[in-house]
Scaffold this motif. Structure first.
Motif, mmCIF file in Angstrom:
data_model
loop_
_atom_site.group_PDB
_atom_site.id
_atom_site.type_symbol
_atom_site.label_atom_id
_atom_site.label_comp_id
_atom_site.label_asym_id
_atom_site.label_seq_id
_atom_site.Cartn_x
_atom_site.Cartn_y
_atom_site.Cartn_z
ATOM 1 N N GLU A 99 -4.528 -10.078 -5.431
ATOM 2 C CA GLU A 99 -4.063 -10.810 -6.610
ATOM 3 C C GLU A 99 -2.646 -11.339 -6.413
ATOM 4 N N LEU A 100 -1.791 -10.539 -5.824
ATOM 5 C CA LEU A 100 -0.411 -10.956 -5.613
ATOM 6 C C LEU A 100 -0.334 -12.104 -4.610
ATOM 7 N N ILE A 101 -1.135 -12.034 -3.568
ATOM 8 C CA ILE A 101 -1.178 -13.125 -2.585
ATOM 9 C C ILE A 101 -1.686 -14.402 -3.250
ATOM 10 N N GLU A 102 -2.751 -14.269 -4.035
ATOM 11 C CA GLU A 102 -3.304 -15.449 -4.712
ATOM 12 C C GLU A 102 -2.301 -16.061 -5.682
ATOM 13 N N GLU A 103 -1.582 -15.218 -6.404
ATOM 14 C CA GLU A 103 -0.573 -15.708 -7.332
ATOM 15 C C GLU A 103 0.509 -16.475 -6.579
ATOM 16 N N SER A 104 0.953 -15.900 -5.473
ATOM 17 C CA SER A 104 1.984 -16.543 -4.668
ATOM 18 C C SER A 104 1.489 -17.868 -4.091
ATOM 19 N N GLU A 105 0.251 -17.868 -3.596
ATOM 20 C CA GLU A 105 -0.317 -19.104 -3.045
ATOM 21 C C GLU A 105 -0.486 -20.180 -4.113
ATOM 22 N N GLY A 106 -0.643 -19.745 -5.365
ATOM 23 C CA GLY A 106 -0.784 -20.683 -6.475
ATOM 24 C C GLY A 106 0.540 -21.242 -6.964
ATOM 25 N N GLY A 107 1.622 -20.861 -6.280
ATOM 26 C CA GLY A 107 2.925 -21.403 -6.624
ATOM 27 C C GLY A 107 3.706 -20.581 -7.637
ATOM 28 N N ARG B 97 4.519 -9.408 -12.111
ATOM 29 C CA ARG B 97 3.289 -8.619 -12.002
ATOM 30 C C ARG B 97 3.534 -7.369 -11.159
ATOM 31 N N VAL B 98 4.311 -7.510 -10.098
ATOM 32 C CA VAL B 98 4.651 -6.368 -9.247
ATOM 33 C C VAL B 98 5.361 -5.309 -10.075
ATOM 34 N N ARG B 99 6.316 -5.734 -10.882
ATOM 35 C CA ARG B 99 7.058 -4.774 -11.712
ATOM 36 C C ARG B 99 6.133 -4.046 -12.680
ATOM 37 N N SER B 100 5.248 -4.783 -13.339
ATOM 38 C CA SER B 100 4.363 -4.129 -14.309
ATOM 39 C C SER B 100 3.347 -3.217 -13.616
ATOM 40 N N LEU B 101 2.849 -3.642 -12.474
ATOM 41 C CA LEU B 101 1.896 -2.807 -11.735
ATOM 42 C C LEU B 101 2.538 -1.513 -11.248
ATOM 43 N N ILE B 102 3.742 -1.607 -10.703
ATOM 44 C CA ILE B 102 4.372 -0.387 -10.176
ATOM 45 C C ILE B 102 4.744 0.551 -11.308
ATOM 46 N N GLU B 103 5.101 -0.015 -12.451
ATOM 47 C CA GLU B 103 5.392 0.832 -13.607
ATOM 48 C C GLU B 103 4.154 1.626 -14.021
ATOM 49 N N ALA B 104 3.008 0.946 -14.062
ATOM 50 C CA ALA B 104 1.748 1.609 -14.417
ATOM 51 C C ALA B 104 1.369 2.649 -13.363
ATOM 52 N N ARG B 105 1.502 2.287 -12.078
ATOM 53 C CA ARG B 105 1.149 3.220 -10.998
ATOM 54 C C ARG B 105 2.060 4.446 -11.026
ATOM 55 N N LEU B 106 3.348 4.234 -11.316
ATOM 56 C CA LEU B 106 4.280 5.348 -11.375
ATOM 57 C C LEU B 106 3.886 6.311 -12.488
ATOM 58 N N ALA B 107 3.508 5.782 -13.636
ATOM 59 C CA ALA B 107 3.066 6.645 -14.739
ATOM 60 C C ALA B 107 1.834 7.443 -14.327
ATOM 61 N N GLU B 108 0.896 6.799 -13.617
ATOM 62 C CA GLU B 108 -0.304 7.488 -13.145
ATOM 63 C C GLU B 108 0.052 8.594 -12.145
ATOM 64 N N VAL B 109 0.953 8.290 -11.229
ATOM 65 C CA VAL B 109 1.352 9.266 -10.214
ATOM 66 C C VAL B 109 2.056 10.451 -10.866
ATOM 67 N N ARG C 18 0.837 -1.209 0.000
ATOM 68 C CA ARG C 18 0.000 0.000 0.000
ATOM 69 C C ARG C 18 0.866 1.251 0.000
ATOM 70 N N SER C 19 1.985 1.218 0.733
ATOM 71 C CA SER C 19 2.863 2.388 0.791
ATOM 72 C C SER C 19 3.542 2.651 -0.552
ATOM 73 N N LEU C 20 3.550 1.653 -1.417
ATOM 74 C CA LEU C 20 4.117 1.794 -2.763
ATOM 75 C C LEU C 20 3.047 2.076 -3.813
ATOM 76 N N GLY C 21 1.804 2.265 -3.386
ATOM 77 C CA GLY C 21 0.746 2.631 -4.323
ATOM 78 C C GLY C 21 -0.079 1.477 -4.853
ATOM 79 N N PHE C 22 0.158 0.276 -4.364
ATOM 80 C CA PHE C 22 -0.646 -0.858 -4.796
ATOM 81 C C PHE C 22 -2.006 -0.801 -4.102
ATOM 82 N N THR C 23 -3.042 -1.225 -4.801
ATOM 83 C CA THR C 23 -4.379 -1.255 -4.221
ATOM 84 C C THR C 23 -4.552 -2.536 -3.414
#
Length: 140
Positions: free
Chosen positions: A65-73, A79-91, A54-59
């Motif tokens: 989604e990230l927890i579910e992906e991790s739990e799925g192995g 995904r984190v990299r692509s999400l933060i790239e998109a959030r950074l552009a928005e910010v 959350r402190s990095l801008g993730f919803t």
């Protein structure tokens, strides 16, 4: 550990712990004797992860989604990299918008510092705003 213990160890509030639990991000077990939620080390790790994300801008949806992906192995790192790239552009776009708004507000304040206060009887609400020329205040 109980809600308040978990909150204290993660340096957050009990309300946050309850909210994240209600969203399913934390999965405590219920104490059969008193019905209290009992959190464990995995919940503490997830809570800390969610707070950092959350402190990095993730919803919270992203966190889920990230927890579910991790739990799925799978590793959620791509995904984190692509999400933060998109959030950074928005910010950065929002920062540009706010910078432009700040410039317009400063220009208005400067213009209005020389204008008299007056009551308009012609249906207009405020002569200051009506007189403001946004185009002349736009940054060049």
């Amino acid at each position: 550990m109980r809600v308040t213990d978990l909150a204290r160890r993660a340096d957050t509030t009990a309300e946050t712990v309850r909210h994240y639990t209600d969203l399913g991000l934390l999965t405590p077990r219920r104490d059969p004797h008193n019905g209290y939620r009992q959190y464990n080390g995995v919940d503490l790790s997830r809570l800390r992860f969610a707070l950092k994300a959350r402190s990095l801008g993730f919803t919270l949806g992203d966190v889920r989604e990230l927890i579910e992906e991790s739990e799925g192995g799978e590793t959620p790192c791509p995904r984190v990299r692509s999400l933060i790239e998109a959030r950074l552009a928005e910010v950065e776009a929002r920062i540009r918008e706010l910078s432009e708004l700040s410039a317009r507000m400063r220009a208005a304040m400067d213009d209005w510092s020389r204008a008299p206060d007056c009551h308009l009887g012609d249906g207009r609400v405020c002569g200051l705003i009506d007189s403001f020329n946004a185009e002349s205040a736009a940054p060049r």
